[in-house]
Each structure stands twice: as C-alpha cells, then as structure tokens.
Motif scaffolding. Structure first.
Motif, PDB file in Angstrom:
ATOM      1  N   TYR A  57      85.422  34.966  30.445  1.00 13.54           N
ATOM      2  CA  TYR A  57      84.578  36.387  30.745  1.00 13.54           C
ATOM      3  C   TYR A  57      85.614  37.192  31.193  1.00 13.54           C
ATOM      4  CZ  TYR A  57      86.046  35.313  35.955  1.00 13.54           C
ATOM      5  OH  TYR A  57      86.634  34.730  37.018  1.00 13.54           O
ATOM      6  N   ARG A  58      87.415  36.127  31.615  1.00 15.24           N
ATOM      7  CA  ARG A  58      88.284  37.406  31.889  1.00 15.24           C
ATOM      8  C   ARG A  58      88.809  37.383  30.463  1.00 15.24           C
ATOM      9  NH1 ARG A  58      92.405  32.724  33.888  1.00 15.24           N
ATOM     10  NH2 ARG A  58      93.056  34.739  34.544  1.00 15.24           N
ATOM     11  N   TYR A  59      88.784  37.471  29.447  1.00 18.35           N
ATOM     12  CA  TYR A  59      88.831  37.392  28.123  1.00 18.35           C
ATOM     13  C   TYR A  59      88.279  38.012  27.188  1.00 18.35           C
ATOM     14  CZ  TYR A  59      92.375  34.263  29.861  1.00 18.35           C
ATOM     15  OH  TYR A  59      93.545  33.500  30.448  1.00 18.35           O
ATOM     16  N   THR A  60      86.848  38.496  27.766  1.00 21.50           N
ATOM     17  CA  THR A  60      85.859  39.220  27.484  1.00 21.50           C
ATOM     18  C   THR A  60      86.090  40.422  27.247  1.00 21.50           C
ATOM     19  OG1 THR A  60      84.378  37.174  27.220  1.00 21.50           O
ATOM     20  CG2 THR A  60      83.673  38.915  26.278  1.00 21.50           C
ATOM     21  N   LYS A  61      84.807  41.692  26.853  1.00 24.08           N
ATOM     22  CA  LYS A  61      84.977  42.713  26.639  1.00 24.08           C
ATOM     23  C   LYS A  61      82.925  42.660  26.687  1.00 24.08           C
ATOM     24  CE  LYS A  61      88.682  45.908  27.375  1.00 24.08           C
ATOM     25  NZ  LYS A  61      88.632  46.365  28.541  1.00 24.08           N
ATOM     26  N   VAL A  62      81.917  43.754  27.020  1.00 16.54           N
ATOM     27  CA  VAL A  62      81.302  43.460  26.687  1.00 16.54           C
ATOM     28  C   VAL A  62      80.603  44.764  26.354  1.00 16.54           C
ATOM     29  CG1 VAL A  62      80.827  41.555  27.869  1.00 16.54           C
ATOM     30  CG2 VAL A  62      79.902  43.487  29.540  1.00 16.54           C
ATOM     31  N   ALA A  63      79.794  44.714  25.668  1.00 19.30           N
ATOM     32  CA  ALA A  63      78.982  46.126  24.947  1.00 19.30           C
ATOM     33  C   ALA A  63      77.540  46.537  25.971  1.00 19.30           C
ATOM     34  CB  ALA A  63      78.501  46.578  23.685  1.00 19.30           C
ATOM     35  N   VAL A  64      77.063  47.119  26.495  1.00 18.66           N
ATOM     36  CA  VAL A  64      76.164  47.309  27.789  1.00 18.66           C
ATOM     37  C   VAL A  64      75.227  48.535  27.518  1.00 18.66           C
ATOM     38  CG1 VAL A  64      77.012  45.617  29.483  1.00 18.66           C
ATOM     39  CG2 VAL A  64      77.396  48.094  29.553  1.00 18.66           C
ATOM     40  N   VAL A  65      73.489  48.011  26.855  1.00 15.23           N
ATOM     41  CA  VAL A  65      73.128  49.195  27.666  1.00 15.23           C
ATOM     42  C   VAL A  65      71.834  49.283  28.721  1.00 15.23           C
ATOM     43  CG1 VAL A  65      73.028  49.162  24.230  1.00 15.23           C
ATOM     44  CG2 VAL A  65      70.506  48.044  25.708  1.00 15.23           C
ATOM     45  N   PRO A  66      71.229  50.584  29.471  1.00 14.68           N
ATOM     46  CA  PRO A  66      70.325  50.464  30.252  1.00 14.68           C
ATOM     47  C   PRO A  66      69.104  49.673  29.474  1.00 14.68           C
ATOM     48  CG  PRO A  66      71.320  52.679  29.276  1.00 14.68           C
ATOM     49  CD  PRO A  66      71.874  51.930  28.670  1.00 14.68           C
ATOM     50  N   SER A  67      68.487  48.573  30.792  1.00 19.40           N
ATOM     51  CA  SER A  67      67.845  47.787  30.701  1.00 19.40           C
ATOM     52  C   SER A  67      66.098  48.583  31.326  1.00 19.40           C
ATOM     53  CB  SER A  67      67.882  46.268  31.097  1.00 19.40           C
ATOM     54  OG  SER A  67      68.170  46.375  32.330  1.00 19.40           O
ATOM     55  N   GLU A  68      65.794  47.886  31.033  1.00 20.53           N
ATOM     56  CA  GLU A  68      63.890  48.609  30.834  1.00 20.53           C
ATOM     57  C   GLU A  68      64.342  48.558  33.119  1.00 20.53           C
ATOM     58  OE1 GLU A  68      60.738  47.537  29.085  1.00 20.53           O
ATOM     59  OE2 GLU A  68      61.778  47.571  27.362  1.00 20.53           O
ATOM     60  N   ASP A  69      64.746  47.574  33.233  1.00 18.56           N
ATOM     61  CA  ASP A  69      64.899  47.236  34.979  1.00 18.56           C
ATOM     62  C   ASP A  69      65.290  47.539  35.801  1.00 18.56           C
ATOM     63  OD1 ASP A  69      66.926  46.132  34.056  1.00 18.56           O
ATOM     64  OD2 ASP A  69      66.683  43.592  34.585  1.00 18.56           O
ATOM     65  N   GLY A  70      66.614  48.639  34.763  1.00 12.88           N
ATOM     66  CA  GLY A  70      67.015  49.839  35.717  1.00 12.88           C
ATOM     67  C   GLY A  70      68.572  49.367  35.988  1.00 12.88           C
ATOM     68  N   GLY A  71      68.959  48.296  35.082  1.00  8.64           N
ATOM     69  CA  GLY A  71      70.134  47.629  34.985  1.00  8.64           C
ATOM     70  C   GLY A  71      71.225  47.908  34.035  1.00  8.64           C
ATOM     71  N   GLU A  72      71.350  46.550  33.461  1.00  6.21           N
ATOM     72  CA  GLU A  72      71.590  46.435  31.861  1.00  6.21           C
ATOM     73  C   GLU A  72      72.054  45.407  31.392  1.00  6.21           C
ATOM     74  OE1 GLU A  72      76.173  47.787  32.661  1.00  6.21           O
ATOM     75  OE2 GLU A  72      76.842  45.618  32.540  1.00  6.21           O
ATOM     76  N   ARG A  73      72.008  45.394  29.879  1.00  9.98           N
ATOM     77  CA  ARG A  73      71.411  44.331  29.002  1.00  9.98           C
ATOM     78  C   ARG A  73      72.945  44.180  27.975  1.00  9.98           C
ATOM     79  NH1 ARG A  73      68.705  43.279  23.787  1.00  9.98           N
ATOM     80  NH2 ARG A  73      68.289  45.962  24.058  1.00  9.98           N
ATOM     81  N   ILE A  74      73.412  43.611  27.528  1.00  7.94           N
ATOM     82  CA  ILE A  74      74.594  42.644  27.165  1.00  7.94           C
ATOM     83  C   ILE A  74      73.820  42.958  25.283  1.00  7.94           C
ATOM     84  CG2 ILE A  74      76.125  41.269  26.398  1.00  7.94           C
ATOM     85  CD1 ILE A  74      76.694  40.481  29.149  1.00  7.94           C
TER      86      ILE A  74
END
Length: 194
Positions: A57-74
């Motif tokens: 994870y230290r060398y990673t970028k993620v793309a996220v979108v809002p999830s239905e539960d109010g959080g985010e999804r990768i």
C-alpha cells in the motif's frame, strides 16, 4: 465522482482485487495444483498489507468512488516505486511463493525494471468502471509523484497482447524502448520522460 488518493493499509483487499486485473493470473495459478483465484487474490492482499513488497500500500495510489453505504469503493489501483528497490521489494514475494508453492517458478527470473527508472508496476481498473478515465487519472497522480521524488524517467511493461493498454500508454506519451520477458509473455518496455 472518481478521486485518486494514496492507499492505506486497510485498502489491501481492494488493491489486491485491482492488481489481479492487471496480471496473467492463470500463469500463477499453474504454480500450485488446486490453487483457486480467490486464494491467489488473498495472497496478493497479504503483499499489499506489507510494508516492504512490490505491491505494498505504501507504493500504491487508489481510485475511489462513493459507495452506497456512504463510504468509498476502490475501482482502480496502481503501484509505483524506485526501480533500484525492485529486487529488495521482490524478495519477500519470492520467499512467500517458495514457502506456499514450493517454488517461485519463472517469476524468480523476471526483471521488470532497474535503477534510474520510477517503475509503474501494476495498474488495474474494475471492469465495471472502465472507460471513465480512471487509468489516466492514476497515471497522472503517479507520474506527479515520480517527478516530485526527482525521477526524470518512468517506465512500465505491457503485454503485446494488450493493445488497448498500449494505446493508453502511447496517448500518455510513453514510447517503446525495448522488450522484456514476463512469464512467457513478450512485453514491451515503455518509458516516458518526466
């Protein structure tokens, strides 16, 4: 709306799911009789949780979108690191493969990068989120990171059997500088000047 951010340790399962989209998983599944794709993805999750592997994870970028539960999804992930660190970051993976599979197979012979290159290791985008510019956004973020760290060139390899991926890399400004072998696949080694 898609956001790009630095990955966190708790993103490891999402990182693993995205990385698997980028790999020739069938080649790895051959290494251990009866190994299921889910087990392999779980092994990648362990590598993503670690501090000192190619897929950390230290060398990673993620793309996220809002999830239905109010959080985010990768919906996308990309790894990138100093090519000089490649062998050191690869060793824990080889050790695990030998312990789990009895061998690291041809993966032990693979050399993807070297010193002087910021290496863009794996990029994966959820199939349901493709054609939304996520790959381009991940590249932009990772290339900005490479430049900020003082690198003058970034590189990657792409399977000749993936013309859509290669077309994206060409659009971004990458050019072919050579070829590498990756588990029996001829890969184009591409670079971009930063």
């Amino acid at each position: 709306m898609v956001a790009i951010r630095d990955a966190r340790k708790e993103d490891a399962a999402g990182i693993a799911a995205m990385i698997v989209y980028a790999w020739p998983v069938e080649e790895f599944l051959k290494m251990k009789e009866g190994l299921a794709a889910e087990e392999f993805t779980d092994l990648i999750r362990v590598f993503a949780e670690a501090e000192d592997t190619l897929y950390s994870y230290r060398y990673t970028k993620v793309a996220v979108v809002p999830s239905e539960d109010g959080g985010e999804r990768i919906v996308g992930a990309m790894n990138g690191y100093d090519g000089a660190m490649y062998r050191t970051l690869k060793q824990p993976i080889l050790d695990t493969m030998i312990r789990e599979f009895g061998s690291a197979g041809d993966f032990s012979e693979v050399v993807e990068t070297e010193a002087g290159e910021f290496y863009l290791d794996s990029i994966g985008v959820d199939p349901g989120a493709r054609s939304m510019g996520i790959g381009s956004k991940l590249f932009q973020a990772m290339l900005e990171k490479a430049s900020a760290e003082g690198f003058r060139v970034a590189g990657l390899i792409v399977d000749e059997d993936k013309p859509k991926a290669e077309a994206l890399y060409l659009r971004l400004g990458f050019t072919t500088v050579g070829y590498r072998d990756f588990l029996g696949h001829r890969m184009k080694h591409m670079q971009i000047n930063l």
